[in-house]
Write an enzyme that holds these catalytic residues in place. Structure first.
Site, short mmCIF file in Angstrom:
data_model
loop_
_atom_site.label_atom_id
_atom_site.label_comp_id
_atom_site.label_asym_id
_atom_site.label_seq_id
_atom_site.Cartn_x
_atom_site.Cartn_y
_atom_site.Cartn_z
N GLN C 221 0.83 -1.20 0.00
CA GLN C 221 0.00 0.00 0.00
C GLN C 221 0.87 1.26 0.00
O GLN C 221 0.34 2.36 -0.08
CB GLN C 221 -0.91 0.02 1.23
CG GLN C 221 -1.88 -1.15 1.28
CD GLN C 221 -2.70 -1.24 2.56
OE1 GLN C 221 -2.88 -2.31 3.13
NE2 GLN C 221 -3.21 -0.13 3.03
N ARG C 368 -8.21 -0.94 8.77
CA ARG C 368 -9.01 0.30 8.72
C ARG C 368 -9.16 0.92 10.10
O ARG C 368 -10.26 1.36 10.47
CB ARG C 368 -10.39 -0.01 8.12
CG ARG C 368 -10.34 -0.26 6.63
CD ARG C 368 -11.65 -0.78 6.10
NE ARG C 368 -12.11 -0.03 4.96
CZ ARG C 368 -13.06 -0.47 4.13
NH1 ARG C 368 -13.64 -1.63 4.34
NH2 ARG C 368 -13.44 0.27 3.11
N CYS C 369 -8.05 0.96 10.84
CA CYS C 369 -8.17 1.44 12.20
C CYS C 369 -7.87 2.92 12.33
O CYS C 369 -8.04 3.49 13.40
CB CYS C 369 -7.23 0.67 13.12
SG CYS C 369 -5.49 1.06 12.87
N GLU C 740 -12.12 4.44 6.19
CA GLU C 740 -12.16 3.62 7.40
C GLU C 740 -13.36 3.87 8.28
O GLU C 740 -13.59 3.14 9.26
CB GLU C 740 -10.88 3.87 8.21
CG GLU C 740 -9.66 3.42 7.45
CD GLU C 740 -8.39 4.02 8.03
OE1 GLU C 740 -7.47 3.26 8.32
OE2 GLU C 740 -8.33 5.25 8.16
#
Lengths: 290, 157, 781
Positions: C221, C368-369, C740
């Site tokens: 990513q 997705r924190c 997120e």
């Protein structure tokens, strides 16, 4: 991806040929039909047979659902999907459709077979409990002919059946009796998961009372035995919430759940009771409507 | 061993070990990389192809078991350069994000619509219940299949 | 809603430009990459969670006719590569040398002609282990008799990693001591989970010994950050390293770190002189790559009796696994956890976070924190519901009393965050309207009277995303500012090069839409180039919802630079002063004389042509920009979840899920909604069924999708989405990012709903995952 260890491959085009191959190749040979029990184990290298005998070409011979001689006979190579979609089975044994709706998922049901499921004999496998509750028998063929084994004797323990070397399961037979109803109840954590607990129940009525009952649980015993004390408690009794509750309590007492990620043993024992009750209630409703 | 099957309407042949899984036969031997894989335990369904018209997890079938049968992969969805309605539906309804589960989802949708041209939400959800999507939450996949059902045009199995 | 006919020039719903290749099965993922002479690698992993390595015998593997090489830690040690730095200034073993420290840790790497043979060869390597006591429980990691896991680190005498705090302890404790407040305390663990993207991690390394160039296709990513780190670690010149992130089958933060498998593939390519592919299997993915969460939290909240929330304290024990490999800005070892004050105007707040090592896989920041915002939001939204229960107040009413008011923005929290904008009350009311909240409560009362148990759960979250100002935010010393390059060709077609890397978020479309919005060039005419470090400017990658806030900001900036250059060219072409020109999307025209203008396409041609340009005005229509965001952005939302619980079995059925998100300006609502759908599904999975579990020997019990359960189509109810739009005042076009949000807001909504359903049984809290067994146990305890 994890992949199987090397093996030799043979394809059988008849039951006799399959049996001949089993005999010739010995105990390091395994039959593969749907492959959805065996191949995953081979990929994880928990099973490493030296020979695979592909019996999918036997669909002509061994894939059928038919009424014959006062029984419904299901060929061992019949796919889960065919059992799910069979109106003949849904009419006589609605427990089958109940169970199949909750077995695995559609692509798996397109390939997996009843023979494969029963012979894998996973303690959480559903069709074993279904056939046991219905009083079904297994037809095993070897080189010297066929023999018929009652379901409780067919399942000897976890992953262990009465099928010996150079034999194969060819058919399951379920006797047709009038005024019957059957149902399956299952709790799982998610679609496609093995049962946390499941109960199959069948009752037959004689007038206003129960003349016979079949109750078999899945995932709460080392193998799918029948809950005979629970069954006996219902014979000669009119269907009622009290009768179901009493039978369910006995079924729960008699099972041997193991705690794991799906839940602790006391929860599973509770489910055994709850689901047996629900399955009996539904089976009785269906019997009364039949 | 020599393995012969029909893939997307054409004869396909290759020499492969008996243990070769159908998914790897397609990807490595036939260079059809549109079929993906995502697990080791036959749970995720990224590898779904159609075998004799039925959705099958190609990671749980030996190529040898598909010998003599017809396999359809995502590469065989479009006909003569024209997208299948399910493919167009996925574009119209944002039915894909990363695209990894998409080939299998579209093939299952195609098989479903061939058998049931006007499925309900529930029927679509059940049909794809053996295939994981991590991106879309499934809502737009269901919408994509409905779009294909409503715009069948002339493409069929 | 179909978007068949929508073709906005700029923001709006439009179909994705990248879809045509995906629906044809022509995506190019790492495992699709095949190079001539390519070999295949596989990693041998430790079956034990903590053990000394006595010996490794690779001789049988080397004899296998298809094996080309076997690499062990000792081989790497000779090159100084047995250990690598992590993104948290710790070190991580590439291949174990002295000890193995978690089950699944890499011990050896084989390279073979094909991937089947590579798997076979793993079984031929013989490793002898001497088992050590396992630290499987973070609570015991600091016991006096706990073995020191990181005895490789000089000066490390325990399993302690860090202590961190934020807020004001004295002020907070003072509120708790006030006699007139109601105080509620609760242990609230956030279990270890894993992002489990559908595509696992992998790489193809191709080192050319003649040119000295390394090409590395990788599921990353953050390709540029990886490139720089490889240069620093492996000593290869950075301008000879090309990292290519092709299409990626989902990331969710799992594909941010550098994994040992990538490094081994690079070494293997150098050693064998061939390209080497390494693709992990699912078990490896779940048991060795970056997990998420594992925050053991204790919350303490205080409010006046009339429901005005006053103070919140959280103490956290953070389980980081065997190596501290969390990926968050370097000054924030607990990420952005100190946003735990959430959406509330509090008098005082304080938190402590203590990080410890355990014999488990490394990670923690993923899925997705937004850098621990999920943990913070879960904590505060559960605590507020517990407070509502204690006070006997409706949970929405309680929240409304203490929300930050719209006139208080920009609002600085007691822990130092400056929230940019919001109208929380409006968004909450919108969610209530869509849900029919009052009607749901009426239905609940009727059902309870009949012995049926439905629950209505609310969560209201505020995130901090879009890291971030470079002075405050860096990862491994690399500032979190992003570059963008825009070039408009003579015929008016554009190429935009960006540093972020989509794993499904639709950047090829949305970033083209940003250029379209700023310049009036249709999105179809804007090619977006991304993922290849040779072709794109530097940036820190896609995670933490930062693509739109940061890279989107860079894109707007670079497009505005091009627009300004176009103004100069237009002025020359029209023979007016640049100040006499006005812009409408797609053209500059003379103020007061609309007919007299030039389109951007005409200006592209003119800027490349023979037109004489004034002194100081460069030709062509190109620009470069680096955007250093002045602040983070603060998307927020109100979620309402409706469940029905079967008390006989403990099963929870989700009936409805309402989400109203405010992520500021939306580039493409269709894409935004897709992100929310996916995040809600993930949140449902986390709330109800996901856990990476271990036994006391440190064996991972969740190493496959048979036991690590993610939602199928049948576990996700119909999703009802709403929106409010409160632009970010500091962002170039008012966007906040949304990738997120739903994973932040959904888990507390689901858990709050279940606890609400079980209220008649006196249940106040159930830990996630809220499995049927746990529901039943809660009812019966």
């Amino acid at each position: 991806m994890q992949v199987p260890a090397p093996f030799d491959y043979a394809r059988a085009s008849s039951v006799d040929e399959a049996l001949g191959l089993l005999e010739r190749l010995g105990p390091e040979a395994r039959l593969v039909a749907g492959g959805h029990s065996l191949l995953p184990m081979m990929k994880l290298r928990l099973a490493t047979p030296e020979h695979l005998i592909d019996i999918n070409p036997l669909a002509e011979e061994l894939s059928y659902i038919r009424e014959q001689g006062g029984e419904i006979r299901i060929g061992a190579l019949t796919r889960h999907r065919e059992i799910l979609e069979s109106d003949l089975l849904a009419r006589h044994f609605p427990i089958m459709r109940d169970a199949e709706e909750m077995i695995a998922d559609p692509p798996v049901r397109n390939r997996g077979t009843i023979g494969g499921a029963l012979c894998q004999a996973d303690p959480s496998e559903d069709l074993s409990a279904v056939c046991a509750a219905l009083g079904g028998v297994a037809v095993i063929r070897g080189r010297s002919g066929e023999r018929v084994v009652e379901m409780p004797d067919f399942h000897r323990g976890p992953y262990e059946t009465a099928v010996e070397d150079a034999e194969m399961l060819v058919e399951v037979r379920i006797p047709l009796r009038p005024h019957g109803g059957s149902a399956y109840a299952k709790v799982k954590r998610r679609t496609g998961d093995w049962a946390t607990a499941a109960a199959g129940a069948a009752v037959w009525l004689d007038g206003s009372s129960i003349s016979a009952a079949g109750i078999a649980l899945s995932a709460v015993n080392p193998s799918s035995v029948r809950s005979t004390r629970a069954e006996e408690s219902l014979v000669g009794v009119a269907p009622s919430e009290e009768a179901f509750a009493a039978a369910a309590a006995l079924a729960a007492e008699d099972c041997e759940p193991i705690g794991d990620l799906r839940g602790p043993a006391d929860y599973k024992r509770h489910l055994a009771r709850e689901l047996t009750h629900r399955a009996l209630r539904r089976a009785a409703e269906r019997a009364l409507a039949s | 061993m020599q393995i012969n099957l029909t893939v997307n309407g054409e004869r396909a042949s290759a020499d492969a070990e008996p243990r070769t899984l159908l998914v790897h036969f397609l990807r490595d031997h036939l260079r059809l990389t549109g079929t993906h894989w995502g697990c080791d335990t036959s749970n995720c369904g990224a590898c779904v192809v159609l075998v004799d018209g039925e959705p099958v997890k190609s990671c749980t079938m030996l190529a040898a078991m598909a010998d003599g049968h017809e396999v359809r992969t995502v590469e065989g969805l479009a006909r003569g350069g024209e997208l299948d309605p399910v493919q167009q539906g996925f574009i119209e309804e944002h039915g894909l994000q990363c695209g990894f589960c998409t080939p299998g989802m579209m093939l299952t949708a195609r098989a479903l619509l061939d058998a049931n041209p006007k499925p309900s939400d529930e029927e679509i959800k059940v049909a794809i219940s053996g295939q994981i999507c991590r991106c879309t939450g499934y809502k737009n996949i269901v919408a994509a299949v409905h779009w294909a059902a409503e715009h069948p045009q002339e493409v069929s199995a | 809603m179909a978007v068949a006919d929508e073709r906005p020039i700029g923001f709006g719903r439009m179909k994705r430009k990248e879809d045509p290749r995906f629906v044809r099965g022509q995506g190019n993922y790492v495992d699709d990459v095949v190079l001539p002479g390519m070999l295949h690698g596989a990693a041998l992993r430790s079956p034990l969670a903590h053990a000394r390595i006595v010996s490794i015998d690779t001789s049988a593997a080397l004899q296998h006719p298809k094996v080309r090489a076997v690499i062990t830690g000792r081989d790497l040690e000779a090159q100084g590569l047995a250990w690598m730095p992590t993104l948290s200034a710790d070190t991580q073993a590439v291949l174990a040398t002295d000890k193995v420290r978690f089950q699944g840790q890499e011990v050896a790497f084989v390279v073979a002609d094909d991937h089947y043979a590579a798997r076979d060869a793993l079984e031929l390597i013989d490793v002898e282990y001497d088992p050590l006591t396992v630290v499987h429980d973070a609570h015991r990691a600091l016991d006096a008799d706990a073995p020191v896991i990181r005895d490789d680190k000089e000066g490390q005498t325990s399993n302690h990693i860090f202590d961190w705090e934020a807020g004001n302890e004295a002020e907070t404790e003072a509120v708790f001591e006030d006699a007139d407040v109601v105080v509620v305390t609760q242990e609230i663990p956030f279990q270890r989970v894993h992002p489990a993207p559908l595509e696992t991690c992998g790489a193809v390394a191709d080192y050319d010994a003649v040119t000295g160039k390394l090409r590395l296709w990788c599921t990353t990513q953050a390709p540029h950050a990886h490139r720089t780190l490889y240069a620093l670690v492996a000593g290869l010149p950075e301008n000879k390293i090309q990292v290519i992130a092709p299409d990626i089958g989902g990331g969710f933060g799992n594909k941010v770190p550098i994994y040992p498998g990538y490094v081994c593939a690079v070494v293997a390519s150098i050693v064998t002189g061939h390209p080497v592919k390494w693709m992990e299997d699912r078990t490896e993915n779940l048991t060795s790559t970056g997990f998420a969460r594992d925050y053991l939290m204790r919350g303490k909240i205080a409010a006046d009796r009339d429901g005005r929330i006053r103070a919140l304290r959280v103490d956290v024990l953070a389980d980081h696994g065997a190596f501290n490999a969390t990926a968050q800005p370097s000054k924030y070892p607990a990420g952005f956890f100190h946003i735990f004050t959430g959406s509330y105007d509090l008098e005082a707040a304080y938190c402590t976070v203590r990080g410890v090592y355990t014999n488990k896989a490394p990670g923690g920041v993923a899925y997705r924190c937004s850098f621990r915002v999920t943990e913070a939001a879960y904590l505060v939204e559960r605590m507020v519901d517990l407070l509502a229960d204690e006070l006997g107040m409706d949970p929405v009413e309680l929240r409304m009393k203490s929300f930050i008011r719209s006139d208080q923005f920009p609002y600085t929290t007691k822990t130092g965050w400056e929230y940019d904008s919001g109208d929380y009350h409006a968004t909450m009311r919108e969610a209530m309207r869509i849900a029919g909240y009052d009607e749901l409560r009426r239905e609940q009362a009727e059902k309870r009277a009949r012995g049926e148990y439905m629950g209505v759960g609310v969560s209201f979250f505020t995130e901090t995303v879009g890291a971030g100002p470079r002075a405050k935010m860096d990862i491994a010393g690399l500032g979190m500012a992003d570059g963008a390059e825009l070039r408009v060709h003579p015929t008016g077609k554009a190429v935009l090069r960006i540093s972020v890397k989509t794993q499904g978020q639709g950047h090829e479309t949305t970033f083209a839409q940003i250029v379209a919005e700023e310049l009036g060039i249709p999105p179809e005419d804007v090619e977006v180039v991304h993922g290849d470090t040779d072709q794109t400017p530097f940036g820190l990658g896609t995670y933490g919802s930062r693509s739109t806030p940061v890279s989107g900001g860079a894109t707007a900036m670079v497009a505005r630079k091009v627009r300004e250059r176009a103004r100069q060219v237009a002025a020359a072409a029209l023979e007016v002063s640049p100040d006499d020109l006005e812009w409408e999307k797609g053209r500059w025209f003379v103020k007061g004389d609309r007919e007299k203008g030039r389109t951007i396409q005409e200006l592209a041609l003119a800027s490349h042509g023979a037109l004489e340009l004034p002194e100081g005005v460069e030709g062509h229509l190109d620009a470069v920009a680096v955007y250093d965001p002045p602040n983070l952005t603060y998307p927020y939302g109100a979620y309402i979840c409706v469940v029905d619980v079967d008390p006989g079995t403990g099963e929870v059925k989700l009936r409805r899920f309402i989400s109203v998100d405010d992520c500021g300006v939306r580039i493409n609502p269709m894409v935004v909604e897709g992100q929310i759908h996916g995040g809600i599904a993930e949140g449902i999975g986390i709330a109800l069924m996901q856990q990476i579990a271990f036994d006391e020997q440190g064996n991972c019990l969740s190493g496959s999708f048979m036991d690590y359960l993610v939602p199928s189509s049948l576990e996700v109810p119909d999703l009802e989405l709403g929106a409010t739009v409160t632009p970010s005042p500091h962002h170039p076009f008012g966007a906040k990012g949304v990738g997120e949000s739903a994973n932040v807001g959904a888990p507390p909504a689901v858990v709050n709903a279940v606890v609400d359903a079980l209220e008649p049984f006196g249940v106040r809290h159930v830990d996630m995952p809220v499995t049927p067994a746990r529901v039943w146990q809660a009812i019966h305890s």
